[in-house]
Scaffold this motif. Structure first.
Motif, short mmCIF file in Angstrom:
data_model
loop_
_atom_site.label_atom_id
_atom_site.label_comp_id
_atom_site.label_asym_id
_atom_site.label_seq_id
_atom_site.Cartn_x
_atom_site.Cartn_y
_atom_site.Cartn_z
N VAL A 127 0.54 -1.59 0.25
CA VAL A 127 -0.16 0.23 -0.10
C VAL A 127 0.74 1.57 -0.04
CG1 VAL A 127 -1.81 1.40 1.56
CG2 VAL A 127 -1.75 -0.97 0.64
N VAL A 128 1.49 1.27 1.02
CA VAL A 128 2.84 2.40 0.61
C VAL A 128 3.03 2.16 -0.24
CG1 VAL A 128 4.77 2.86 1.97
CG2 VAL A 128 3.13 2.12 3.54
N GLU A 177 1.00 4.16 -2.59
CA GLU A 177 1.04 5.42 -2.66
C GLU A 177 1.80 6.24 -3.04
OE1 GLU A 177 -0.49 5.20 1.83
OE2 GLU A 177 -1.61 4.95 1.28
N ASN A 178 2.97 6.00 -2.85
CA ASN A 178 4.38 6.89 -3.05
C ASN A 178 4.62 6.48 -4.75
OD1 ASN A 178 4.99 7.09 -0.68
ND2 ASN A 178 6.60 5.37 -0.52
N ASN A 208 1.57 6.95 -6.75
CA ASN A 208 1.02 7.76 -7.01
C ASN A 208 1.21 8.97 -6.92
OD1 ASN A 208 -1.87 7.82 -8.18
ND2 ASN A 208 -2.22 9.11 -5.56
N SER A 209 1.96 9.46 -6.21
CA SER A 209 2.30 10.44 -5.76
C SER A 209 3.47 11.37 -6.51
CB SER A 209 3.41 11.06 -4.48
OG SER A 209 2.17 10.52 -3.95
N LYS A 262 1.73 11.30 -10.15
CA LYS A 262 1.34 12.82 -9.55
C LYS A 262 1.72 14.10 -10.55
CE LYS A 262 -2.77 11.87 -7.05
NZ LYS A 262 -4.07 12.30 -5.38
#
Length: 209
Positions: free
Chosen positions: A149-150, A153-154, A156-157, A160
């Protein structure tokens, strides 16, 4: 070893079925043609020999057969879910409290013949499970899932941030195109325009070297 033949409730209407209340009021003593009938978890059943064919008077009332047996672990067998005809169930290592290594077979079927065939194939090593208990475990631990999950999320950042950079690059590219068009119609000296136009073209339309 344990073999139970579970019967449908219709057997109560069969010829030869008898039900007599126990004197202590604990229930009914049930028989069919002299065979004792028991109730377990709301189901009627008779106990049966492992090598005996099912009596003709019971065949039309058979709902399911359960079969449990322990066999010596003479040769390695793959633990898992096995199936042959209507017979299906699991084979797992289980010494049943003894010292001798054994396998426990727990099957359910519609006919004794299917159970006999499945047991025979397992004993001679002529069948493999349809679902093995010995394959690599594909699922992840809670720790691994949290780490995943981490990581996502990283990622995904970062994506972006790249999208923001792409928007900025698109804006710069558009401005350069406008400047390029303006210079083409500009009245500045040709040498100045050529030098700037060449620099802009190298940015807008890079060529492989």
């Amino acid at each position: 070893m344990s073999v139970n033949i579970y019967l449908t409730e219709v057997v109560r209407n069969a010829e030869g079925f008898k039900s007599v209340p126990h004197e202590d009021g604990s229930g009914d003593k049930m028989t069919i043609h002299g065979m004792n009938v028991f109730r377990q978890h709301g189901r009627l059943y008779v106990m049966h020999g492992d090598r005996d064919p099912i009596s003709e008077v019971l065949k039309e009332f058979v709902d399911e057969i359960s079969y449990h047996e322990w066999i010596p672990r003479v040769a390695p067998r793959e633990s898992g879910i096995y199936k042959c005809g209507s017979a299906e169930g699991e084979l797992i290592p289980d010494n049943a409290g003894g010292k001798e290594p054994k396998y426990r077979m727990s099957f359910r079927a519609k006919t004794m013949e299917d159970i006999w065939e499945l047991v025979r194939l397992i004993k001679i090593g002529g069948i493999r499970p349809i679902q093995s208990y010995e394959g690599p475990q594909g699922s992840k631990s809670a720790k691994e899932l949290a780490e995943e999950v981490v990581r996502l999320e990283n990622e995904n950042s970062r994506l972006k941030e790249r999208l923001v950079d792409l928007d900025k690059l698109s804006e710069i590219n558009l401005n350069l195109q406008r400047l390029h068009a303006m210079l083409l119609i500009s009245r500045r000296p040709l040498c100045q325009r050529t030098k700037v136009l060449t620099a802009i073209s190298d940015v807008l339309y890079p060529r492989d070297k």
